[in-house]
Motif scaffolding. Structure first.
Motif, PDB file in Angstrom:
ATOM      1  N   GLN A   1       0.775  -1.225   0.099  1.00  0.00           N
ATOM      2  CA  GLN A   1       0.043   0.045   0.021  1.00  0.00           C
ATOM      3  C   GLN A   1       0.799   1.235   0.040  1.00  0.00           C
TER       4      GLN A   1
ATOM      5  N   ALA B   1       1.338   4.146  -2.669  1.00  0.00           N
ATOM      6  CA  ALA B   1       0.763   5.568  -2.615  1.00  0.00           C
ATOM      7  C   ALA B   1       1.997   6.626  -2.315  1.00  0.00           C
TER       8      ALA B   1
ATOM      9  N   LYS C   1       0.675  14.552  -0.030  1.00  0.00           N
ATOM     10  CA  LYS C   1      -0.224  14.276   1.531  1.00  0.00           C
ATOM     11  C   LYS C   1       0.709  13.817   2.370  1.00  0.00           C
TER      12      LYS C   1
ATOM     13  N   SER D   1      -7.240   6.989  15.535  1.00  0.00           N
ATOM     14  CA  SER D   1      -7.970   7.499  14.423  1.00  0.00           C
ATOM     15  C   SER D   1      -8.936   8.464  15.047  1.00  0.00           C
TER      16      SER D   1
ATOM     17  N   ARG E   1      -8.174  17.084   6.555  1.00  0.00           N
ATOM     18  CA  ARG E   1      -8.360  15.850   6.256  1.00  0.00           C
ATOM     19  C   ARG E   1      -7.788  15.550   4.860  1.00  0.00           C
ATOM     20  N   ASP E   2      -7.762  16.484   3.983  1.00  0.00           N
ATOM     21  CA  ASP E   2      -7.330  16.321   2.545  1.00  0.00           C
ATOM     22  C   ASP E   2      -5.915  16.331   2.399  1.00  0.00           C
TER      23      ASP E   2
ATOM     24  N   TYR F   1      -3.158  11.005   4.429  1.00  0.00           N
ATOM     25  CA  TYR F   1      -3.498   9.464   3.861  1.00  0.00           C
ATOM     26  C   TYR F   1      -3.260   8.794   4.952  1.00  0.00           C
TER      27      TYR F   1
ATOM     28  N   ILE G   1     -11.963   6.618  10.710  1.00  0.00           N
ATOM     29  CA  ILE G   1     -11.589   7.215   9.584  1.00  0.00           C
ATOM     30  C   ILE G   1     -10.311   6.748   8.893  1.00  0.00           C
ATOM     31  N   HIS G   2     -10.404   6.429   7.527  1.00  0.00           N
ATOM     32  CA  HIS G   2      -9.225   5.821   7.070  1.00  0.00           C
ATOM     33  C   HIS G   2      -9.099   6.080   5.646  1.00  0.00           C
ATOM     34  N   ASP G   3      -8.236   5.773   4.692  1.00  0.00           N
ATOM     35  CA  ASP G   3      -8.216   5.949   3.382  1.00  0.00           C
ATOM     36  C   ASP G   3      -8.192   4.416   2.935  1.00  0.00           C
ATOM     37  N   THR G   4      -7.294   3.862   3.690  1.00  0.00           N
ATOM     38  CA  THR G   4      -7.295   2.352   3.495  1.00  0.00           C
ATOM     39  C   THR G   4      -7.125   1.345   4.617  1.00  0.00           C
TER      40      THR G   4
END
Lengths: 161, 326
Positions: B16, B20, B81, B91, B105-106, B109, B174-177
């Motif tokens: 991952q 990324a 990021k 988290s 948040r943006d 990652y 919250i998570h992106d992956t």
């Protein structure tokens, strides 16, 4: 100091010290009204004038109680009557949380009270301060959080500054 | 989690991050510490160091503090990021930081790890003062240690961090992956406050004695404050400023009490109970208890739970005119 103390009565004072944090616009005026009207009041209260109860950091009360003030009374404008519109809305959340937190740390929550008194309510101020003072008289002196015992004197000396 | 599981998850993590990394300035993660019971934070900036990253039940640090505390990790290239590895509890700190606009948040990652609890090495050492640890694995609710004294099996309930035994959010909110299978919480919110409820049963004098004896050990090293991802005043912290002067350098119990009041009350309604303060305390004072109690009070009074909802406003930073109960 307001005139509130001029018509005071002496209670069975054990050297009790209560710190009062009063908002400039309502409760400080209320205490003044009580003085002007010559309502009899206990003398245990030392008043600190704050601009608004929104200025009241709960740590002010916590610090006073930790270091051995016998009581802390906070009073401001009635909700919806705040001079700055919303200061007391913030204050009541913070102070309510503090009131619930004090007993967890072993500090008597009855030594802390917050209420609302407007500038015209001299009578109500007299009642609030008399009742709170009686409650503190019953609880007696607050040793703070220091360990009782021989260490205390040394600690007292060191902490004089 | 067996050894093969861990190897597989680490492999997944490396993949991952590899994928990324072109978009990322840096990745904050965990790496192996000086022995198998310890991990240490690592900052991965290039593909060669990706293999340093690990994930296992010893990754106890909450890494989100590195996003906000000086010298905070920042992207020099604004298009990039910052990658950060988080467990469920971490988290929630991230949510609180985003709510209060300390990070956006943006710009993040988030690599999330469903967590089955992390090992508290203090508790391991209390059970076995082990030296020369050659292997440490978690299997079937047990920690299996291989050290100079032989093989030893410890029940997880005895060696997990206290926060893990009352964990309601083992999965990142919250998570992106997400790396790993979703974990099931062991406790419900109602049961999460058993520790403070135990103290609440005691009399006022007993509680005062409890805190006097616990806080008496405090040497005001401020490790709890420094490790706390939400203690963000830093050089303006009123525990150290001379103006306003809240505390002196005297080591009396009153000063210690006040310091912990400052720390706890400044976190009221914000603390997500990640347990960092307690983990780093060199005197092993259960300082998180104070924050747990405040969270419990705020839950009951104001119906708020910190670090769960990105849109929510922490309750002491706002008000409601219609509240009549308080």
């Amino acid at each position: 100091m307001t005139k509130a103390n001029s018509g005071s009565v002496s209670t069975a004072n054990q050297g009790i010290k209560i710190v009062g944090f009063l908002c400039n616009w309502c409760s400080y005026g209320g205490a003044d009204t009580a003085g002007v009207c010559r309502f009899k009041q206990p003398t245990d209260l030392r008043i600190i004038r704050i601009p608004c109860t929104g200025r009241m950091d709960p740590l002010f009360a916590a610090k006073a109680l930790i270091y051995g003030a016998d009581g802390v009374l906070v009073s401001g404008c009635h909700p919806r009557d705040c001079h700055y519109s919303v200061g007391n809305f913030y204050a009541r959340r913070r102070l309510e949380v503090l009131k619930h937190f004090l007993p967890f740390m072993g500090i008597e929550p009855r030594r802390f009270h917050y209420t609302w008194v407007s500038a015209s309510e001299g009578q109500r101020w007299q009642q609030v301060v008399t009742e709170f003072s009686e409650q503190i008289q019953q609880l007696g002196l607050n040793p703070g959080v220091r360990n009782p015992g021989p260490g205390i004197e040394l600690e007292g000396l060191l902490n004089r500054g | 989690m067996t050894n093969t599981d861990i190897k597989q998850l680490c492999g997944l993590l490396h993949e991952q991050v590899q994928a990324a990394l072109p978009e990322l300035e840096t990745v904050i993660g965990w790496t192996q510490g000086y022995d198998l019971l310890h991990t240490t934070p690592v900052f991965v900036r290039d593909a060669n160091s990706i293999s340093k990253l690990i994930w296992n039940p010893f990754c106890s640090q909450n890494l989100t503090g590195y996003l906000v505390k000086t010298p905070a990790v920042q992207a020099t290239d604004k298009a990039k990021k910052i990658g950060v590895c988080v467990k469920g509890c971490d988290s929630r700190s991230l949510v609180a930081l985003i709510q209060e606009k300390f990070v956006s948040r943006d710009s993040l990652y988030i690599l999330g790890f469903p967590c089955h609890g992390v090992i508290d090495w203090h508790r391991v050492m209390l059970k076995v003062p082990a030296t020369g640890i050659q292997a440490a694995t978690v299997e079937d609710g047990q920690l299996i240690l291989e050290h100079n004294g032989g093989l030893q099996r410890l029940e997880l309930a005895d060696v997990l961090a206290r926060k893990c035994l009352r964990c309601v959010y083992p999965n990142p909110v919250i998570h992106d992956t997400l790396i790993g299978k979703v974990a099931t919480p062991l406790v419900t919110v109602e049961n999460a406050y058993r520790d403070v409820e135990g103290l609440e049963q005691q009399s006022l004098a007993e509680r005062l004695d409890f805190w006097r004896s616990e806080l008496d050990r405090c040497m005001r090293c401020y490790a709890c404050r420094n490790a706390c991802p939400l203690c963000v005043c830093q050089e303006r912290c009123i525990a150290e400023t001379r103006e306003p002067k809240w505390l002196t350098q005297y080591m009396s119990i009153s000063e210690k009490y006040l310091f912990h009041f400052i720390h706890a009350l400044h976190l009221a309604g914000r603390c997500t109970e990640c347990g960092e303060c307690e983990r780093v305390c060199p005197m092993e004072i259960p300082v998180t208890l104070m924050k747990e109690e405040l969270s419990k009070i705020i839950r009951e009074l104001l119906g708020y739970e910190a670090g769960v909802n990105l849109e929510a406003v922490p309750p002491l930073l706002t008000f409601s005119p219609d509240e009549t109960s308080i």
